[in-house]
Design an enzyme around this catalytic site. Structure first.
Site, PDB file in Angstrom:
ATOM      1  N   GLU A  59       0.889  -1.173   0.000  1.00  0.00           N
ATOM      2  CA  GLU A  59       0.000   0.000   0.000  1.00  0.00           C
ATOM      3  C   GLU A  59       0.920   1.214   0.000  1.00  0.00           C
ATOM      4  O   GLU A  59       1.479   1.566   1.038  1.00  0.00           O
ATOM      5  CB  GLU A  59      -0.875   0.000   1.260  1.00  0.00           C
ATOM      6  CG  GLU A  59      -1.756  -1.221   1.406  1.00  0.00           C
ATOM      7  CD  GLU A  59      -3.045  -1.153   0.604  1.00  0.00           C
ATOM      8  OE1 GLU A  59      -3.217  -0.188  -0.177  1.00  0.00           O
ATOM      9  OE2 GLU A  59      -3.872  -2.055   0.754  1.00  0.00           O
TER      10      GLU A  59
ATOM     11  N   CYS B 157      -2.343   9.585   2.674  1.00  0.00           N
ATOM     12  CA  CYS B 157      -1.975   9.030   1.363  1.00  0.00           C
ATOM     13  C   CYS B 157      -2.947   9.459   0.276  1.00  0.00           C
ATOM     14  O   CYS B 157      -2.550   9.631  -0.871  1.00  0.00           O
ATOM     15  CB  CYS B 157      -1.850   7.515   1.428  1.00  0.00           C
ATOM     16  SG  CYS B 157      -3.319   6.706   2.045  1.00  0.00           S
TER      17      CYS B 157
HETATM   18  P1  NAD Z   1       8.329   5.044   4.659  1.00  0.00           P
HETATM   19  O1  NAD Z   1       8.278   4.227   3.416  1.00  0.00           O
HETATM   20  O2  NAD Z   1       9.441   5.981   4.857  1.00  0.00           O
HETATM   21  O3  NAD Z   1       8.333   4.092   5.949  1.00  0.00           O
HETATM   22  C1  NAD Z   1       7.311   3.116   6.160  1.00  0.00           C
HETATM   23  C2  NAD Z   1       7.881   1.993   7.007  1.00  0.00           C
HETATM   24  O4  NAD Z   1       8.867   1.284   6.255  1.00  0.00           O
HETATM   25  C3  NAD Z   1       8.575   2.464   8.290  1.00  0.00           C
HETATM   26  O5  NAD Z   1       8.255   1.562   9.320  1.00  0.00           O
HETATM   27  C4  NAD Z   1      10.051   2.386   7.912  1.00  0.00           C
HETATM   28  O6  NAD Z   1      10.932   2.216   9.002  1.00  0.00           O
HETATM   29  C5  NAD Z   1      10.059   1.149   7.027  1.00  0.00           C
HETATM   30  N1  NAD Z   1      11.190   1.046   6.092  1.00  0.00           N
HETATM   31  C6  NAD Z   1      11.903   2.053   5.526  1.00  0.00           C
HETATM   32  N2  NAD Z   1      12.821   1.533   4.662  1.00  0.00           N
HETATM   33  C7  NAD Z   1      12.683   0.183   4.699  1.00  0.00           C
HETATM   34  C8  NAD Z   1      13.321  -0.893   4.016  1.00  0.00           C
HETATM   35  N3  NAD Z   1      14.294  -0.682   3.132  1.00  0.00           N
HETATM   36  N4  NAD Z   1      12.888  -2.139   4.250  1.00  0.00           N
HETATM   37  C9  NAD Z   1      11.872  -2.375   5.131  1.00  0.00           C
HETATM   38  N5  NAD Z   1      11.245  -1.401   5.817  1.00  0.00           N
HETATM   39  C10 NAD Z   1      11.634  -0.131   5.602  1.00  0.00           C
HETATM   40  O7  NAD Z   1       6.913   5.796   4.730  1.00  0.00           O
HETATM   41  P2  NAD Z   1       6.411   6.826   5.829  1.00  0.00           P
HETATM   42  O8  NAD Z   1       7.136   8.118   5.663  1.00  0.00           O
HETATM   43  O9  NAD Z   1       6.402   6.161   7.154  1.00  0.00           O
HETATM   44  O10 NAD Z   1       4.867   6.998   5.403  1.00  0.00           O
HETATM   45  C11 NAD Z   1       4.436   7.911   4.436  1.00  0.00           C
HETATM   46  C12 NAD Z   1       4.188   7.206   3.108  1.00  0.00           C
HETATM   47  O11 NAD Z   1       3.239   6.153   3.296  1.00  0.00           O
HETATM   48  C13 NAD Z   1       3.584   8.131   2.074  1.00  0.00           C
HETATM   49  O12 NAD Z   1       4.159   7.867   0.822  1.00  0.00           O
HETATM   50  C14 NAD Z   1       2.102   7.729   2.074  1.00  0.00           C
HETATM   51  O13 NAD Z   1       1.426   8.046   0.893  1.00  0.00           O
HETATM   52  C15 NAD Z   1       2.211   6.256   2.308  1.00  0.00           C
HETATM   53  N6  NAD Z   1       0.968   5.693   2.833  1.00  0.00           N
HETATM   54  C16 NAD Z   1       0.203   4.910   2.010  1.00  0.00           C
HETATM   55  C17 NAD Z   1      -1.001   4.408   2.481  1.00  0.00           C
HETATM   56  C18 NAD Z   1      -1.879   3.557   1.604  1.00  0.00           C
HETATM   57  O14 NAD Z   1      -2.843   2.983   2.110  1.00  0.00           O
HETATM   58  N7  NAD Z   1      -1.600   3.406   0.323  1.00  0.00           N
HETATM   59  C19 NAD Z   1      -1.432   4.681   3.780  1.00  0.00           C
HETATM   60  C20 NAD Z   1      -0.613   5.478   4.603  1.00  0.00           C
HETATM   61  C21 NAD Z   1       0.589   5.983   4.114  1.00  0.00           C
END
Ligand code: NAD
Length: 442
Positions: free
Chosen positions: A224, A258
């Site tokens: 997602e 998002c």
């Molecule tokens: P992010 O991708 O920076 O981090 C999300 C999670 O992934 C965190 O727990 C982080 O520590 C982890 N992570 C980071 N790098 C990783 C790796 N290489 N391997 C495994 N895990 C890793 O996102 P964010 O800043 O926490 O959230 C914002 C983003 O999430 C925005 O792009 C938003 O649009 C998206 N989002 C999407 C939805 C949806 O339903 N489509 C819902 C909420 C947020």
């Protein structure tokens, strides 16, 4: 040596608390424990698992305000919204368990039986913007399906996730739900460990990294990801309603949602009126901390995210856009209500996910141009059209997983198109992703 992760209040910069970081070694141990616990958990009936989860979520009820306050303090959400998220997560957990139970029942299909068997150990990796809701949506169906789960919450919101998991574990069997704290290094170690599935909510860039790391063992994935949601306002639209939606959707959760509206294309014939209405509505929004009951826009989650929004605003102004409301160089932690007109392709505001409280507008003379620009994105999460009967035809041509006509996008299942992900939150199809579909010829 154990590393410590500090949770920082974006409003004050103070430490809210800390947790121990999980390194590769401790992740291996958690995975081994999860694998062992999963065998007994999967041997329980589907109904027993549903009831165990419902019971565990009922125990969360007295903690709603504690959960809400942690959401506010860790990521800045105002009290009303944080309470809504915490209450929704508790009730949602109970409801989701029931719904997943219905979706995962076996069926007969002619001379065959269809079974939904657990996959094993599932990693749920979640973001900070809706720290409880996003974790819940994936961990509940994963557990109901008979898997064990290791939750890796965002490094921005570890404490609220910790309280969730600790409380659920007061009644759930030991080892089926664990938590691994840390930043992307912890996430990466978890993805590369001996797990069977990754259910991820977060950015597109992280999604790409997770896919790469999951590829060698072809681990199952639910993704997602981010969005850059367009809104088209046709000449036939109710201008006031469209303007209200444009502002509310661009500013929701300080723009850190998002499916928040990221860019708006308005028919040139009504553009002056629309921009005027948007600006006057946006002017009524106030920034403030989570305890300020008048505040509609909280602090941005951290300085990096704040700087990114400022960069997008300045890039647009430098390239010819007009600032109708807001500041050119707002200081952290807030971005005041901002309205910009004249955005163009090649500007970060148009091309990228900004994730801040900015209404970004341009006008069109030909609806074909608006549709082309709306679709000209790697993303395809949500899209919205405001208009009369002609809005339906336009909506049919938009490339998004969720489309709203004269209202917001989103529902059940929650689904992204293009590089906004694959897989779903919720619904029968969503719940069944957490199971290995097995066909048995009788
Ligand atoms: P992010 O991708 O920076 O981090 C999300 C999670 O992934 C965190 O727990 C982080 O520590 C982890 N992570 C980071 N790098 C990783 C790796 N290489 N391997 C495994 N895990 C890793 O996102 P964010 O800043 O926490 O959230 C914002 C983003 O999430 C925005 O792009 C938003 O649009 C998206 N989002 C999407 C939805 C949806 O339903 N489509 C819902 C909420 C947020």
């Amino acid at each position: 040596m154990t590393q410590t992760l500090f949770s920082i209040d974006p409003l004050t910069g103070e430490q809210v608390g800390s947790v121990a970081v999980s390194n590769r070694d401790s992740i291996s141990k958690k995975v081994a424990k999860a694998r062992e616990a999963q065998i007994d958990w999967a041997s329980q009936s589907l109904q027993q698992r549903v009831q165990a989860l419902q019971h565990a979520y009922e125990k969360l009820q007295p903690l709603q305000s504690n959960l809400a306050q942690l959401i506010s303090r860790e990521m800045g959400k105002d009290t009303r919204r944080a309470n809504y998220e915490a209450g929704g997560a508790i009730q949602g957990g109970i409801w989701l368990a029931e719904d997943a139970g219905k979706a995962l029942r076996g069926q007969c299909n002619g001379g065959s039986e269809i079974q939904y068997r657990p996959l094993g150990v599932v990693a749920v990796i979640s973001p900070w913007n809706y720290p409880l809701a996003m974790a819940n949506n994936l961990l509940v169906p994963a557990l109901v399906a008979g898997n064990s789960v290791i939750l890796k919450p965002s490094e921005e919101s570890p404490l609220v996730a910790d309280l969730l998991v600790k409380t659920l574990n007061e009644t759930l069997p030991e080892g089926i739900l664990q938590i691994a704290h840390g930043d992307r290094h912890t996430g990466e170690a978890l993805v590369q460990s001996d797990i069977n599935m990754i259910a991820f909510t977060g950015s597109r860039t992280t999604g790409q990294q997770i896919m790469t790391n999951a590829a060698p063992a072809l681990k199952r994935l639910v993704m997602e990801l981010g969005g850059n949601d367009p809104m088209i306002v046709l000449a036939s639209a109710d201008i006031q309603k469209a303007a209200q939606f444009a502002v509310a959707s661009s500013f929701e959760n300080a723009g850190q949602m998002c499916t928040s509206t990221e860019r708006i294309y308005v028919d040139a014939g009504i553009a002056d009126q629309f921009e005027k209405a948007v600006t006057s509505i946006a002017r009524q929004y106030h920034t403030g901390g989570w305890q300020d009951l008048q505040a509609d826009i909280g602090p941005l989650v951290n300085q990096r995210q704040h700087q990114k929004v400022v960069d997008h605003i300045q890039d647009a102004l430098k390239k010819g856009a007009t600032l109708l409301l807001g500041e050119k160089a707002p200081k952290p932690p807030f971005i005041p209500p901002t309205v910009i007109s004249g955005i163009q392709p090649g500007m970060q505001l148009e091309d990228e996910e900004t994730f801040g409280p900015v209404v970004a507008i341009d006008r069109f003379n030909n609806v074909e141009d608006a549709i082309q620009r709306a679709n000209d994105s790697v993303y395809g999460l949500g899209a919205v059209v405001f208009g009369g009967a002609d809005a339906v035809q336009v909506s049919n041509r938009l490339q998004a997983g969720m489309i709203g006509i004269n209202q917001g996008a989103g529902g059940t299942p929650w689904v992204g198109a293009k590089q906004s992900g694959f897989g779903y939150h919720g619904g029968i199809d969503g719940h069944r992703q957490f199971a290995q579909l097995t066909v048995i010829n009788l």
